[in-house]
Design an enzyme around this catalytic site. Structure first.
Site, PDB file in Angstrom:
ATOM      1  N   HIS A 190       0.859  -1.179   0.000  1.00  0.00           N
ATOM      2  CA  HIS A 190       0.000   0.000   0.000  1.00  0.00           C
ATOM      3  C   HIS A 190       0.898   1.233   0.000  1.00  0.00           C
ATOM      4  CE1 HIS A 190      -3.702   2.330   0.754  1.00  0.00           C
ATOM      5  NE2 HIS A 190      -2.900   3.113   1.457  1.00  0.00           N
ATOM      6  N   CYS A 191       0.802   2.021  -1.060  1.00  0.00           N
ATOM      7  CA  CYS A 191       1.644   3.209  -1.213  1.00  0.00           C
ATOM      8  C   CYS A 191       0.938   4.407  -0.577  1.00  0.00           C
ATOM      9  CB  CYS A 191       1.935   3.472  -2.685  1.00  0.00           C
ATOM     10  SG  CYS A 191       3.035   4.875  -2.967  1.00  0.00           S
TER      11      CYS A 191
END
Length: 341
Positions: A190-191
């Site tokens: 998850h960026c």
């Protein structure tokens, strides 16, 4: 007795009217995106405002700066395209399968032979039972649970594959993201800067973004070094430019390492989650570390990423794992001759 505050009331009404600001997670993601855009504009804006020679170079070499601003715009555009793209959610894939099954059930079929005599030509139209109206024989649909079970070795319990949060059956390489509150196909990470996950459907877009970001950082770094080469500038400008140069070098090192890391992941068909948490994934615990169970060779891996192959990966059999264990001992000469591909 409560006191009404017009400022607070106006703020609450603004948050209610804008869904992107009402949710704290979306609000923080929006602020991070604005901060990233502002950082890009600040680095190039400082040269435009404070360096008179930079403006003259722009007039003398318009093609040079036009190319730079094209890369600048393309990088920001790729960033927003990647951040707004879907990583590929399990619930969406399951919905597509269910819609396909519904279309199969609702397709027109005949339960008996029908004969229609035309009064003009006398022709006879015959429809065979079990075929669609278009004349093609249909393949029976497969449910999502059956499809997921076929991707695992025989004897795997469907109960162990069900997500405890989404309550959907997870295919191999899928993982529940607590930030997105959804299960993601081929979950990578998850960026925070993108505000979304990197998964099966947007990994290629993410790679292109960090590639363009690396090129933009290198080009900007060259222009800053060229700015410092002229010593006939006030000391405070040089001090600011040195500070920005240090930040730029740190950012460039981080982006280049990220680019090399994800290039390695794409060439070997791995994800960050599988590489970092390999021992915690049940179906990968007994696989040797040098073996990449989902790799199809360098050429095939590149094709799947670049051409958007959305097929679900199945777990390899024991024979395939043994074959890949032997192929993991390729020499450098074998790699140069593409025997590993």
């Amino acid at each position: 007795m409560g006191v009404w505050c017009p400022i607070l009331g106006g703020r609450d009404r603004l948050l209610l009217n804008l869904p992107c600001l009402a949710d704290p997670v979306k609000r923080s993601s929006l602020f991070l995106k604005l901060a990233l855009v502002a950082l890009h504009l600040f680095f190039i804006g400082f040269l435009l405002v404070c360096d008179a020679e930079f403006i003259e170079k722009t007039k003398l070499h318009p093609w040079y700066m036009s190319s730079y601003f094209f890369l600048f715009s393309a990088t920001l555009l790729q960033y927003f395209v990647t951040s707004s793209s879907s990583p590929g959610y399990v619930i969406d894939a399951m919905r597509d399968v269910n819609e396909t099954n519904a279309m199969y059930r609702n397709a027109p079929t005949t339960t008996s032979l029908q004969q229609h005599a035309s009064s003009k030509s006398g022709s006879v139209v015959i429809t065979v039972e079990g075929e669609s109206a278009s004349g093609g024989r249909r393949t029976p649909p497969t449910s999502w649970g059956k499809m997921v079970m076929d991707l695992y070795p025989p004897g795997t319990s469907l109960r162990n594959l069900t997500c405890g949060y989404c309550h959907v059956e997870q295919p191999p390489r899928a993982k529940h993201c607590h930030d997105c509150d959804r299960c993601v196909l081929r979950f990578d990470h998850h960026c925070v800067w993108l505000g979304t996950c990197v998964g099966q459907k947007n990994h290629s877009k993410f790679w292109w973004y960090i590639c363009e970001e690396s090129a933009l950082c290198i080009w900007t770094l060259i222009m800053y070094i060229d700015y410092l080469s002229n010593v006939a500038k006030p000391w405070w400008k040089n001090a600011i430019i040195i500070l920005l140069l240090v930040i730029l070098v740190i950012s460039l090192i981080f982006v280049l390492l990220l680019l090399l890391f994800h290039s390695y992941l794409i060439l070997t068909n791995q994800s960050t989650y599988e590489l970092v948490r390999r021992k915690r994934i049940p179906y990968m615990r007994n696989i040797p570390e040098r073996v990449h169970p989902f790799s199809r060779g360098i050429k095939r891996n590149l094709y799947n990423v670049c051409c958007g192959n959305d097929t679900l990966d199945s777990l390899p059999t024991a024979y395939e794992l043994e074959d890949r264990s032997r192929s993991s001992s390729y020499t450098c000469l074998d790699i140069l001759k593409c025997r590993c591909c």
